[in-house]
Design an enzyme around this catalytic site. Structure first.
Site, PDB file in Angstrom:
ATOM      1  NE  ARG A   1      -2.633  -1.671   3.236  1.00 37.34           N
ATOM      2  CZ  ARG A   1      -2.779  -2.952   3.587  1.00 37.34           C
ATOM      3  NH1 ARG A   1      -3.429  -3.781   2.814  1.00 37.34           N
ATOM      4  NH2 ARG A   1      -2.256  -3.384   4.733  1.00 37.34           N
TER       5      ARG A   1
ATOM      6  CD  GLU B   1       0.061 -10.916  17.519  1.00 36.21           C
ATOM      7  OE1 GLU B   1      -0.613 -10.936  18.551  1.00 36.21           O
ATOM      8  OE2 GLU B   1      -0.441 -10.833  16.387  1.00 36.21           O
TER       9      GLU B   1
END
Lengths: 257, 182
Positions: free
Chosen positions: A144, A181
Site C-alpha cells: 500500500r 507478532e
C-alpha cells in the site's frame, strides 16, 4: 473459472461503500492537534456487531496532524487547528472488523482511493509538507506504500524506491529482518537505488507497531541515507509505533483509535 | 495494432531506463525491471504523462491497477485524469467483500480479487500493469471489471513481450504499451 467469494447477491446492489456520516457531528470528531482517547470505543464495538453484515461502519474518530521537530509544520487553515481536508479523508477510510483475524479492526484505505477528491487531498497534504525540503528519495513499503509513495515522489521531484517482501526485487538487494507478532519477516531494497547522503521519506498507508517502518529506516540508514521523516495516512497510537521509531519523526494525517 | 508511440521523443529515454535482469525469477527468463525507471524522476514523469495525455478527456472513471507494480503506475494516472483507483489484488489481501477471478499460470493457477462495490455498472475503466506477458493476469482483471458491468476502454502497460502473444488474449480489447521487448 470463477470463484465467488462472499460475493453480493446482486451485482447492481448498492452497498454503502462509504461509512455512514453519523459520527461527523459528535464531539470527538472535532479536530484537535492533540491526542485524545477514544472513550466511545465500547459503543463503537457494539455498533460494529450490528453493522457487520453491511460491511461498513463509522470511520475513525480522532483527527490529527502531527508535526515533527525537524520539518516545519504546515499552516493549519481552520481555526481549530486542523486542515479542513482531513475530515473528508478520515471519513473516507473504512474500518473492517475482524480482518485478517478476530479482534483486529482493519483500516481500509481502498475506499479513500475511490474518492477522487479525498485521494487528491491526501497526496496534496504530504506534498505540501515535503516539497522544498530537499528530499531526493521516497521509499514506499509494499504494497500500500506503492499507492501513496509514487504520486508524492512525482510531485516533489524525488525518485521512488520500492521496499519489498523477499524475492520480489530482481538483481542485488540488501535485506533487513524484522519481528512480527509471531515469527519474523524480511524487507528488501535494491543495492544502488539510493546513495549515501541522500535525504529520504518513508511512506506506508498505516503505522501499527512500527516494526515495518523500523526495518525500512534501517535499510536506508545502512547505505548512508538520512531519513528525514516517516509519513503515513493512519496511525494506531495504542500500538505505540511512534515510540519505536526512536528519534525518527513521524507525520500522520489521521488517528485510528 | 501496437500503438506503442515510438515517435514520441520521451519513449527512448524511458526505454533506456528499464533494466533487464537475466535468469530471474528462474533460468531463461529475462526480467524487465522497471525499478530503475522509478529512480529517474524525469523518465518516471514522462511515463505517467504519456498515459495521462492518452486517457484524459476520455471519460474514464476507473483506473484498475494490478498488484503490485500496477499500484505504482495506476494511482498517478488516476489522480491526473480524475478517476478513482481500484487495486486488483492477490487472494485474501482485500478486507471485506470481494469477487474473485481465477486464471491459469504456466504451472498451476492464481487468483485476482476486487472489492464488491468499488466499481459500478457502466463505468469506463482502464487496466494498468507494468508489463504484459501471456496476458493471463490482464484477462483476469478485465473479467472482474466486466462481471460488475464496467466497460473496459483499454489495457495499458509500459512493456509488452510480443513473443508471448498476450495482446491476442485480451478478447479483442485494445492494448496500449510504451515499449516492446523482443
Amino acid at each position: 473459472m470463477e470463484i465467488m467469494h462472499k460475493a453480493s447477491s446482486s451485482l447492481s446492489c448498492k452497498i454503502s461503500f462509504f461509512p455512514s456520516p453519523d459520527n461527523i457531528d459528535s464531539p470527538r470528531t472535532l479536530a484537535t492537534p492533540f491526542r485524545h482517547s477514544s472513550a466511545s470505543s465500547n459503543s463503537q464495538q457494539l455498533q460494529l456487531q450490528l453493522n457487520r453484515s453491511k460491511n461498513h461502519r463509522p470511520a475513525l474518530s480522532p483527527l490529527r496532524c502531527t508535526a515533527s521537530d525537524s520539518v516545519k509544520p504546515q499552516e493549519m487553515a481552520s481555526k481549530d487547528g486542523q486542515d479542513p481536508r482531513i475530515q473528508k479523508i478520515s471519513s473516507a477510510i473504512r474500518v473492517i472488523p475482524d480482518f485478517p483475524k478476530p479482534g483486529i479492526m482493519f483500516q481500509d484505505i481502498t475506499t479513500l482511493l475511490l474518492d477522487t477528491k479525498a485521494f487528491r487531498d491526501t497526496i496534496d497534504l504530504f506534498v505540501e509538507r515535503y516539497k522544498d525540503k530537499d528530499i531526493s528519495v521516497v521509499a514506499g513499503i509494499e504494497a500500500r506504500g506503492f499507492i501513496f509513495g509514487p504520486p508524492i515522489a512525482l510531485a516533489i521531484g524525488a525518485k521512488f524506491v520500492p521496499m519489498r517482501k523477499p524475492n520480489k526485487l530482481p538483481g542485488e538487494v540488501i535485506s533487513e529482518e524484522y519481528s512480527l507478532e509471531y515469527g519474523t519477516d524480511k524487507m528488501e531494497m535494491h543495492v544502488g537505488a539510493v546513495e549515501a547522503g541522500e535525504r529520504a521519506l518513508i511512506i506506508d498507508d498505516l503505522i501499527a507497531t512500527g516494526g515495518t517502518l523500523c526495518a525500512a529506516i534501517r535499510l536506508l540508514e545502512r547505505v548512508g541515507v538520512h531519513v528525514v521523516e516517516c509519513a503515513c495516512v493512519i496511525e494506531l497510537p495504542e500500538l505505540k509505533g511512534r515510540e519505536r521509531l526512536g528519534d525518527k519523526p513521524l507525520f500522520v494525517l489521521v488517528n485510528g483509535a | 495494432m501496437s500503438a506503442y508511440g515510438d515517435e514520441d521523443p520521451r519513449i527512448q529515454g524511458i526505454k533506456t531506463k528499464i533494466r533487464v535482469v537475466p535468469n530471474f525469477p528462474k533460468p531463461g527468463i529475462m526480467f524487465q525491471d522497471i525499478t530503475t525507471l522509478l529512480l529517474d524522476p524525469k523518465a518516471f514523469k514522462d511515463t505517467i504523462d504519456l498515459f495521462v495525455e492518452r486517457y484524459k478527456g476520455k471519460n474514464i472513471s476507473v483506473v484498475a491497477g494490478i498488484e503490485a507494480r500496477g499500484f505504482i503506475f495506476g494511482p498517478p494516472i488516476a489522480l491526473a485524469i480524475g478517476a478513482k483507483f481500484v487495486p486488483l489484488r492477490k487472494p485474501r489481501k482485500l478486507p471485506g467483500e470481494v469477487i474473485s477471478e481465477e486464471y491459469i499460470l504456466e504451472y498451476g493457477r492464481d487468483c485476482l480479487e476486487m472489492h464488491v462495490g468499488a466499481v459500478e455498472p457502466g463505468e469506463r475503466a482502464l487496466v494498468v500493469d507494468d508489463l504484459i506477458a501471456t496476458g493471463g493476469t490482464l484477462c483476469a482483471a478485465m473479467n472482474l471489471l466486466e462481471r460488475v458491468g464496467a466497460e473496459i476502454v483499454e489495457c495499458a502497460c509500459l512493456i509488452e513481450l510480443p513473443e508471448l502473444q498476450g495482446r491476442g488474449r485480451l478478447n479483442g480489447k485494445p492494448l496500449y504499451v510504451l515499449v516492446e521487448y523482443q
